[in-house]
Design an enzyme around this catalytic site. Structure first.
Site, PDB file in Angstrom:
ATOM      1  N   HIS A 116       6.436 -10.901   5.145  1.00 57.47           N
ATOM      2  CA  HIS A 116       5.029 -10.492   5.256  1.00 57.47           C
ATOM      3  C   HIS A 116       4.404 -10.129   3.915  1.00 57.47           C
ATOM      4  CE1 HIS A 116       5.738  -9.439   9.785  1.00 57.47           C
ATOM      5  NE2 HIS A 116       5.636 -10.728   9.572  1.00 57.47           N
ATOM      6  N   ASP A 128       7.341  -3.084   1.284  1.00 60.59           N
ATOM      7  CA  ASP A 128       7.806  -2.209   0.205  1.00 60.59           C
ATOM      8  C   ASP A 128       8.906  -2.915  -0.590  1.00 60.59           C
ATOM      9  OD1 ASP A 128      10.508  -1.619   1.293  1.00 60.59           O
ATOM     10  OD2 ASP A 128       9.456  -0.461   2.831  1.00 60.59           O
ATOM     11  N   TYR A 145      -4.634  -0.767   1.323  1.00 59.52           N
ATOM     12  CA  TYR A 145      -3.397  -1.186   0.647  1.00 59.52           C
ATOM     13  C   TYR A 145      -3.159  -0.415  -0.656  1.00 59.52           C
ATOM     14  CZ  TYR A 145      -2.733  -4.635   4.216  1.00 59.52           C
ATOM     15  OH  TYR A 145      -2.537  -5.229   5.438  1.00 59.52           O
TER      16      TYR A 145
END
Ligand code: OAD
Length: 229
Positions: free
Chosen positions: A105, A90, A54
Protein backbone atom coordinates in the site's frame (compact mmCIF):
# COMPACT_ATOMS: atom_id res chain seq x y z
CA UNK A 1 18.91 -24.28 0.89
CA UNK A 2 16.97 -22.18 3.36
CA UNK A 3 13.22 -22.69 3.55
CA UNK A 4 11.06 -19.78 2.45
CA UNK A 5 8.88 -17.99 5.00
CA UNK A 6 6.42 -15.43 3.67
CA UNK A 7 4.76 -13.06 6.13
CA UNK A 8 1.74 -10.84 5.46
CA UNK A 9 1.45 -8.03 7.99
CA UNK A 10 -1.13 -5.37 8.76
CA UNK A 11 -1.54 -2.46 11.14
CA UNK A 12 -1.68 -4.76 14.18
CA UNK A 13 2.05 -5.52 14.06
CA UNK A 14 2.84 -1.82 14.53
CA UNK A 15 0.17 -1.21 17.19
CA UNK A 16 2.56 -1.90 20.06
CA UNK A 17 5.00 0.60 18.54
CA UNK A 18 2.32 3.25 19.09
CA UNK A 19 0.82 3.45 15.60
CA UNK A 20 -2.97 3.36 15.51
CA UNK A 21 -4.71 0.64 13.55
CA UNK A 22 -7.59 1.47 11.20
CA UNK A 23 -10.55 -0.61 12.32
CA UNK A 24 -10.07 -1.36 16.04
CA UNK A 25 -11.99 0.82 18.50
CA UNK A 26 -10.18 4.17 18.44
CA UNK A 27 -8.91 3.21 14.96
CA UNK A 28 -8.08 5.88 12.39
CA UNK A 29 -11.20 5.26 10.31
CA UNK A 30 -13.39 6.23 13.27
CA UNK A 31 -12.09 9.81 13.03
CA UNK A 32 -11.47 10.20 9.32
CA UNK A 33 -13.58 9.27 6.33
CA UNK A 34 -11.75 7.01 3.89
CA UNK A 35 -13.33 8.84 0.95
CA UNK A 36 -12.00 12.18 2.25
CA UNK A 37 -8.38 11.26 3.02
CA UNK A 38 -7.60 8.01 1.21
CA UNK A 39 -9.18 8.19 -2.23
CA UNK A 40 -8.39 9.93 -5.53
CA UNK A 41 -11.72 11.78 -5.22
CA UNK A 42 -10.73 13.11 -1.78
CA UNK A 43 -7.44 14.33 -3.21
CA UNK A 44 -9.22 16.21 -6.00
CA UNK A 45 -11.72 17.72 -3.56
CA UNK A 46 -9.32 18.87 -0.86
CA UNK A 47 -5.61 18.41 -1.36
CA UNK A 48 -4.71 20.25 1.87
CA UNK A 49 -6.80 17.90 3.98
CA UNK A 50 -5.15 14.84 2.45
CA UNK A 51 -1.63 16.28 2.78
CA UNK A 52 -2.35 17.20 6.39
CA UNK A 53 -3.66 13.71 7.21
CA UNK A 54 -0.53 12.01 5.86
CA UNK A 55 1.80 14.68 7.28
CA UNK A 56 0.43 13.79 10.72
CA UNK A 57 0.87 10.07 10.06
CA UNK A 58 4.45 10.64 8.84
CA UNK A 59 5.41 12.73 11.88
CA UNK A 60 4.07 10.02 14.14
CA UNK A 61 5.93 7.22 12.35
CA UNK A 62 9.19 9.15 12.64
CA UNK A 63 8.80 9.00 16.43
CA UNK A 64 8.12 5.25 16.56
CA UNK A 65 10.48 2.36 16.94
CA UNK A 66 10.17 -1.25 15.80
CA UNK A 67 8.84 -3.59 18.48
CA UNK A 68 9.73 -7.16 19.42
CA UNK A 69 7.58 -8.55 16.58
CA UNK A 70 9.36 -6.60 13.83
CA UNK A 71 12.73 -7.51 15.32
CA UNK A 72 11.90 -11.21 15.70
CA UNK A 73 10.94 -11.39 12.00
CA UNK A 74 14.35 -9.93 11.14
CA UNK A 75 16.01 -12.56 13.36
CA UNK A 76 14.21 -15.28 11.44
CA UNK A 77 16.47 -14.42 8.48
CA UNK A 78 19.33 -16.16 10.32
CA UNK A 79 17.89 -19.51 9.27
CA UNK A 80 15.17 -18.80 6.68
CA UNK A 81 14.70 -16.90 3.46
CA UNK A 82 12.08 -14.43 4.74
CA UNK A 83 9.91 -12.15 2.60
CA UNK A 84 7.62 -9.67 4.29
CA UNK A 85 4.58 -8.45 2.41
CA UNK A 86 3.17 -5.56 4.38
CA UNK A 87 0.04 -3.47 4.05
CA UNK A 88 1.68 -0.97 6.39
CA UNK A 89 3.05 2.28 5.11
CA UNK A 90 5.45 2.72 8.04
CA UNK A 91 9.13 1.70 7.82
CA UNK A 92 9.27 -0.41 10.98
CA UNK A 93 10.06 -3.72 9.27
CA UNK A 94 13.14 -2.14 7.66
CA UNK A 95 14.05 -0.39 10.91
CA UNK A 96 13.75 -3.75 12.68
CA UNK A 97 16.29 -5.24 10.28
CA UNK A 98 14.19 -7.11 7.69
CA UNK A 99 15.85 -7.04 4.28
CA UNK A 100 13.07 -8.15 1.93
CA UNK A 101 9.95 -6.04 2.36
CA UNK A 102 7.20 -5.47 -0.22
CA UNK A 103 4.97 -2.50 0.60
CA UNK A 104 1.62 -3.30 -0.97
CA UNK A 105 0.00 0.00 0.00
CA UNK A 106 2.95 2.33 -0.49
CA UNK A 107 5.33 4.08 1.88
CA UNK A 108 4.72 7.06 4.09
CA UNK A 109 8.32 8.25 3.92
CA UNK A 110 8.16 8.63 0.14
CA UNK A 111 6.42 11.15 -2.10
CA UNK A 112 5.54 10.80 -5.74
CA UNK A 113 4.72 12.92 -8.72
CA UNK A 114 1.09 13.43 -9.71
CA UNK A 115 2.17 13.55 -13.35
CA UNK A 116 4.52 10.57 -13.62
CA UNK A 117 3.95 7.72 -11.15
CA UNK A 118 7.51 6.49 -11.70
CA UNK A 119 8.96 9.62 -10.11
CA UNK A 120 9.21 8.61 -6.46
CA UNK A 121 11.31 10.45 -3.87
CA UNK A 122 12.51 9.72 -0.34
CA UNK A 123 10.54 12.27 1.66
CA UNK A 124 10.95 12.04 5.44
CA UNK A 125 9.21 15.39 6.10
CA UNK A 126 5.88 17.13 5.46
CA UNK A 127 4.63 17.32 1.87
CA UNK A 128 3.42 20.86 1.32
CA UNK A 129 1.31 22.45 -1.39
CA UNK A 130 3.88 23.71 -3.88
CA UNK A 131 6.33 20.83 -3.36
CA UNK A 132 6.81 19.59 -6.89
CA UNK A 133 8.50 16.81 -8.83
CA UNK A 134 11.20 17.52 -11.38
CA UNK A 135 8.50 17.81 -14.05
CA UNK A 136 6.82 20.54 -12.06
CA UNK A 137 3.70 18.79 -10.79
CA UNK A 138 2.51 18.70 -7.18
CA UNK A 139 3.83 15.83 -5.05
CA UNK A 140 1.40 13.46 -3.36
CA UNK A 141 1.87 10.82 -0.68
CA UNK A 142 3.24 7.55 -2.10
CA UNK A 143 0.21 5.67 -0.83
CA UNK A 144 -2.22 3.37 -2.61
CA UNK A 145 -5.64 4.89 -2.10
CA UNK A 146 -8.95 3.08 -2.23
CA UNK A 147 -9.94 2.59 -5.82
CA UNK A 148 -6.34 2.63 -7.08
CA UNK A 149 -4.42 -0.31 -8.54
CA UNK A 150 -2.08 -2.32 -6.31
CA UNK A 151 0.87 -2.97 -8.66
CA UNK A 152 2.96 -4.69 -5.98
CA UNK A 153 0.54 -7.62 -6.07
CA UNK A 154 2.56 -8.81 -9.09
CA UNK A 155 5.55 -9.23 -6.78
CA UNK A 156 3.56 -10.53 -3.81
CA UNK A 157 1.64 -13.37 -5.48
CA UNK A 158 4.69 -15.35 -6.72
CA UNK A 159 6.29 -14.98 -3.28
CA UNK A 160 3.26 -16.50 -1.57
CA UNK A 161 3.16 -19.31 -4.12
CA UNK A 162 6.77 -20.20 -3.26
CA UNK A 163 6.29 -20.14 0.52
CA UNK A 164 7.14 -23.17 2.69
CA UNK A 165 5.54 -21.42 5.66
CA UNK A 166 3.00 -18.59 5.52
CA UNK A 167 2.33 -16.26 8.46
CA UNK A 168 -0.35 -13.56 8.75
CA UNK A 169 0.02 -10.96 11.52
CA UNK A 170 -2.29 -8.18 12.70
CA UNK A 171 -4.62 -7.64 9.80
CA UNK A 172 -8.40 -7.66 9.73
CA UNK A 173 -8.18 -9.29 6.26
CA UNK A 174 -10.99 -7.17 4.87
CA UNK A 175 -9.09 -5.09 2.32
CA UNK A 176 -8.63 -6.71 -1.08
CA UNK A 177 -6.59 -7.66 -2.99
CA UNK A 178 -4.21 -8.10 0.00
CA UNK A 179 -6.69 -10.25 1.90
CA UNK A 180 -6.83 -12.72 -1.00
CA UNK A 181 -3.10 -13.47 -0.90
CA UNK A 182 -3.56 -16.35 1.54
CA UNK A 183 -5.39 -18.25 -1.20
CA UNK A 184 -2.16 -18.45 -3.22
CA UNK A 185 -0.32 -20.40 -0.51
CA UNK A 186 0.26 -24.08 -1.35
CA UNK A 187 -2.33 -26.42 0.11
CA UNK A 188 0.00 -28.49 2.29
CA UNK A 189 2.23 -25.82 3.88
CA UNK A 190 1.78 -24.70 7.50
CA UNK A 191 -0.03 -21.39 7.88
CA UNK A 192 -0.25 -19.24 10.99
CA UNK A 193 -2.44 -16.34 11.90
CA UNK A 194 -1.51 -14.08 14.83
CA UNK A 195 -4.06 -11.62 16.21
CA UNK A 196 -5.17 -10.81 19.78
CA UNK A 197 -8.83 -10.51 18.77
CA UNK A 198 -11.14 -13.30 17.74
CA UNK A 199 -11.91 -13.14 14.07
CA UNK A 200 -13.56 -15.33 11.45
CA UNK A 201 -10.75 -17.60 10.29
CA UNK A 202 -10.27 -18.06 6.55
CA UNK A 203 -11.27 -21.56 5.42
CA UNK A 204 -7.77 -22.65 4.55
CA UNK A 205 -6.08 -26.02 5.19
CA UNK A 206 -3.33 -26.31 7.85
CA UNK A 207 -4.11 -22.94 9.42
CA UNK A 208 -3.32 -22.39 13.11
CA UNK A 209 -4.45 -19.37 15.10
CA UNK A 210 -2.20 -17.80 17.74
CA UNK A 211 -4.59 -15.64 19.71
CA UNK A 212 -1.95 -13.19 21.02
CA UNK A 213 -0.73 -9.70 20.40
CA UNK A 214 2.14 -9.46 17.93
CA UNK A 215 5.02 -8.96 20.38
CA UNK A 216 4.08 -12.16 22.21
CA UNK A 217 2.77 -14.31 19.35
CA UNK A 218 5.51 -13.53 16.82
CA UNK A 219 8.27 -13.99 19.40
CA UNK A 220 6.81 -17.41 20.28
CA UNK A 221 6.44 -18.55 16.68
CA UNK A 222 9.86 -17.29 15.57
CA UNK A 223 11.56 -19.13 18.45
CA UNK A 224 9.73 -22.30 17.45
CA UNK A 225 10.70 -21.96 13.77
CA UNK A 226 14.34 -21.22 14.60
CA UNK A 227 14.49 -24.36 16.77
CA UNK A 228 12.98 -26.47 13.98
CA UNK A 229 15.33 -25.21 11.25
P1 OAD B 1 -7.02 -3.03 10.51
O1 OAD B 1 -7.08 -1.85 11.41
O2 OAD B 1 -8.18 -3.28 9.61
O3 OAD B 1 -6.81 -4.36 11.38
C1 OAD B 1 -5.87 -4.40 12.40
C2 OAD B 1 -5.79 -5.81 12.94
O4 OAD B 1 -4.77 -5.83 13.91
C3 OAD B 1 -7.07 -6.30 13.63
O5 OAD B 1 -7.36 -7.62 13.22
C4 OAD B 1 -6.70 -6.25 15.12
O6 OAD B 1 -7.37 -7.26 15.88
C5 OAD B 1 -5.21 -6.52 15.05
N1 OAD B 1 -4.43 -6.04 16.19
C6 OAD B 1 -4.68 -5.02 17.06
N2 OAD B 1 -3.70 -4.91 17.97
C7 OAD B 1 -2.79 -5.87 17.69
C8 OAD B 1 -1.54 -6.29 18.27
N3 OAD B 1 -1.02 -5.67 19.33
N4 OAD B 1 -0.90 -7.33 17.71
C9 OAD B 1 -1.42 -7.98 16.61
N5 OAD B 1 -2.57 -7.63 16.04
C10 OAD B 1 -3.26 -6.60 16.56
O7 OAD B 1 -5.65 -2.91 9.68
P2 OAD B 1 -5.21 -3.63 8.32
O8 OAD B 1 -5.78 -5.00 8.24
O9 OAD B 1 -3.75 -3.47 8.22
O10 OAD B 1 -5.00 0.69 3.68
O11 OAD B 1 -5.90 -2.72 7.26
C11 OAD B 1 -5.69 -2.98 5.91
C12 OAD B 1 -5.67 -1.69 5.12
O12 OAD B 1 -6.83 -0.94 5.41
C13 OAD B 1 -4.54 -0.75 5.51
O13 OAD B 1 -3.33 -1.05 4.83
C14 OAD B 1 -5.06 0.58 5.10
C15 OAD B 1 -6.46 0.45 5.62
O14 OAD B 1 -7.44 1.19 5.04
C16 OAD B 1 -4.88 1.89 3.09
O15 OAD B 1 -4.88 2.95 3.70
C17 OAD B 1 -4.75 1.83 1.62
Amino acid sequence: MKKKVVVLTGAGISAESGIRTFRDSNGLWEEHRIEDVASPEGWHRNQELVLDFYNQRRRQVLECKPNRAHIALAELEQKYDVSIITQNVDNLHEAGGSTQVVHLHGELLKARSTKDENLIYDWPRDILTGDTCEKGSQLRPHIVWFGEAVPKMDEAIPLVMKADVFIVIGTSMVVYPAAGLINYAQYEIPKWLIDPNDMPLPRIPNLKFINQRATVGVDYLVKQLLEQA
